[in-house]
Design an enzyme around this catalytic site. Structure first.
Site, PDB file in Angstrom:
ATOM      1  N   GLU A   1      25.027  29.384  51.216  1.00 49.59           N
ATOM      2  CA  GLU A   1      25.927  29.740  50.121  1.00 49.59           C
ATOM      3  C   GLU A   1      25.317  29.316  48.787  1.00 49.59           C
ATOM      4  O   GLU A   1      24.620  28.302  48.696  1.00 49.59           O
ATOM      5  CB  GLU A   1      27.285  29.066  50.359  1.00 49.59           C
ATOM      6  CG  GLU A   1      28.337  29.274  49.305  1.00 49.59           C
ATOM      7  CD  GLU A   1      28.756  30.731  49.052  1.00 49.59           C
ATOM      8  OE1 GLU A   1      27.863  31.573  48.839  1.00 49.59           O
ATOM      9  OE2 GLU A   1      29.964  30.999  49.017  1.00 49.59           O
TER      10      GLU A   1
ATOM     11  N   ASP B   1      32.928  26.102  44.907  1.00 52.76           N
ATOM     12  CA  ASP B   1      33.817  25.725  43.816  1.00 52.76           C
ATOM     13  C   ASP B   1      35.106  25.172  44.440  1.00 52.76           C
ATOM     14  O   ASP B   1      35.149  24.012  44.839  1.00 52.76           O
ATOM     15  CB  ASP B   1      34.042  26.983  42.958  1.00 52.76           C
ATOM     16  CG  ASP B   1      34.810  26.714  41.688  1.00 52.76           C
ATOM     17  OD1 ASP B   1      35.109  25.556  41.411  1.00 52.76           O
ATOM     18  OD2 ASP B   1      35.126  27.678  40.968  1.00 52.76           O
TER      19      ASP B   1
ATOM     20  N   GLY C   1      36.121  25.987  47.307  1.00 51.89           N
ATOM     21  CA  GLY C   1      35.808  25.870  48.729  1.00 51.89           C
ATOM     22  C   GLY C   1      36.595  26.867  49.574  1.00 51.89           C
ATOM     23  O   GLY C   1      36.395  26.967  50.780  1.00 51.89           O
TER      24      GLY C   1
ATOM     25  N   THR D   1      36.651  30.206  49.682  1.00 56.18           N
ATOM     26  CA  THR D   1      35.876  31.306  50.263  1.00 56.18           C
ATOM     27  C   THR D   1      35.103  30.814  51.497  1.00 56.18           C
ATOM     28  O   THR D   1      35.166  31.410  52.572  1.00 56.18           O
ATOM     29  CB  THR D   1      34.865  31.869  49.229  1.00 56.18           C
ATOM     30  OG1 THR D   1      35.573  32.166  48.026  1.00 56.18           O
ATOM     31  CG2 THR D   1      34.176  33.104  49.740  1.00 56.18           C
TER      32      THR D   1
HETATM   33  P1  IMP Z   1      35.292  29.206  45.812  1.00 56.92           P
HETATM   34  O1  IMP Z   1      35.993  30.007  46.862  1.00 56.92           O
HETATM   35  O2  IMP Z   1      36.235  28.794  44.706  1.00 56.92           O
HETATM   36  O3  IMP Z   1      34.539  28.021  46.367  1.00 56.92           O
HETATM   37  O4  IMP Z   1      34.288  30.176  45.094  1.00 56.92           O
HETATM   38  C1  IMP Z   1      33.132  30.518  45.688  1.00 56.92           C
HETATM   39  C2  IMP Z   1      32.521  31.766  45.109  1.00 56.92           C
HETATM   40  O5  IMP Z   1      32.932  32.004  43.755  1.00 56.92           O
HETATM   41  C3  IMP Z   1      31.025  31.584  45.058  1.00 56.92           C
HETATM   42  O6  IMP Z   1      30.444  32.035  46.254  1.00 56.92           O
HETATM   43  C4  IMP Z   1      30.650  32.417  43.872  1.00 56.92           C
HETATM   44  O7  IMP Z   1      30.463  33.749  44.277  1.00 56.92           O
HETATM   45  C5  IMP Z   1      31.838  32.317  42.952  1.00 56.92           C
HETATM   46  N1  IMP Z   1      31.644  31.252  41.957  1.00 56.92           N
HETATM   47  C6  IMP Z   1      32.250  30.043  41.893  1.00 56.92           C
HETATM   48  N2  IMP Z   1      31.827  29.344  40.836  1.00 56.92           N
HETATM   49  C7  IMP Z   1      30.917  30.117  40.194  1.00 56.92           C
HETATM   50  C8  IMP Z   1      30.105  29.939  39.035  1.00 56.92           C
HETATM   51  O8  IMP Z   1      30.114  28.918  38.330  1.00 56.92           O
HETATM   52  N3  IMP Z   1      29.286  30.970  38.728  1.00 56.92           N
HETATM   53  C9  IMP Z   1      29.218  32.125  39.442  1.00 56.92           C
HETATM   54  N4  IMP Z   1      29.949  32.326  40.537  1.00 56.92           N
HETATM   55  C10 IMP Z   1      30.799  31.337  40.915  1.00 56.92           C
HETATM   56 MG    MG Z   2      29.108  33.570  46.610  1.00 57.64          MG
END
Ligand code: IMP
Ligand code: MG
Length: 190
Positions: free
Chosen positions: A114, A118, A120, A122
């Site tokens: 990955e 962020d 987590g 996803t």
């Molecule tokens: P999560 O589900 O909040 O952990 O987000 C994960 C997904 O959001 C990552 O796989 C990225 O595709 C996108 N993402 C989260 N933070 C960033 C960032 O700072 N820049 C670009 N994409 C991000």
């Molecule tokens: Mg991603």
């Protein structure tokens, strides 16, 4: 018309290289060194295993390409793609599967690749989904980790860099599908 290398195009590809709202957070050299270290660790830990790397599209493709070229052990590759509902910058945790694996991972040693974690949410969805397929083991390698914004606890075996809660682009990471080709990680300032 804009110039992009020697190719002329009517698109807007050079725009981001001149944008002043990009601040380098992790240089090309630091990325290279870290990716090499991660590859060395994985190669050591999985030398006698049946390894398959599962990369999450699209963001992880640059990291994956560099990582596997530093790895010294045999392994398979597969890809999974999900769409996360929510705003462009914030995931909601509601995830839709866009592309499933082509490979059966039952009994295999799987590492999810990955780009960034962020909230987590996803990764948590993907991890739980893959666990139902009975891999022998399931671990995660993440290039970037935003610890402060985590909403669910996920075991991360390999992490490149912990970064502050800033929106970053480059090295595969996008904002609105732009900036993926930057060779370093930059903070996108508002
Ligand atoms: P999560 O589900 O909040 O952990 O987000 C994960 C997904 O959001 C990552 O796989 C990225 O595709 C996108 N993402 C989260 N933070 C960033 C960032 O700072 N820049 C670009 N994409 C991000
Ligand atoms: Mg991603």
């Amino acid at each position: 018309m804009l110039s992009y290398g020697s190719v002329w195009t009517s698109a807007r590809p050079t725009e981001h290289f001149t944008r002043t709202n990009l601040k380098t957070l992790i240089s090309k050299d630091r990325l290279k060194k870290k990716v090499k270290e991660l590859a060395r660790e994985i190669s050591k830990d999985y030398s006698d295993k049946n390894l398959i790397l599962v990369a999450i599209l699209k963001g992880s493709f640059v990291f994956l390409a560099d990582l596997i070229r530093e790895m010294k052990i045999s392994h398979e590759l597969d890809f999974i793609s999900v769409a996360s509902y929510g705003s462009r910058k914030k995931a909601s945790g509601v995830v839709r599967l866009l592309k499933d694996l082509n490979t059966n991972i039952e009994g295999k040693d799987v590492i999810i690749v990955e780009d960034i974690i962020d909230s987590g949410l996803t990764l948590n969805y993907i991890r739980n989904n893959l666990l139902t397929r009975n891999p022998k083991s399931l671990e995660v390698v993440a290039l970037l980790n935003k610890k402060k914004t985590r909403k669910v606890k996920i075991p991360l075996k390999y992490v490149g860099f912990s970064i502050p809660d800033k929106f970053v682009v480059g090295y595969g990471l996008d904002y609105d599908e732009q900036y993926r080709n930057l060779p370093y990680i930059a903070e996108l300032e508002e």
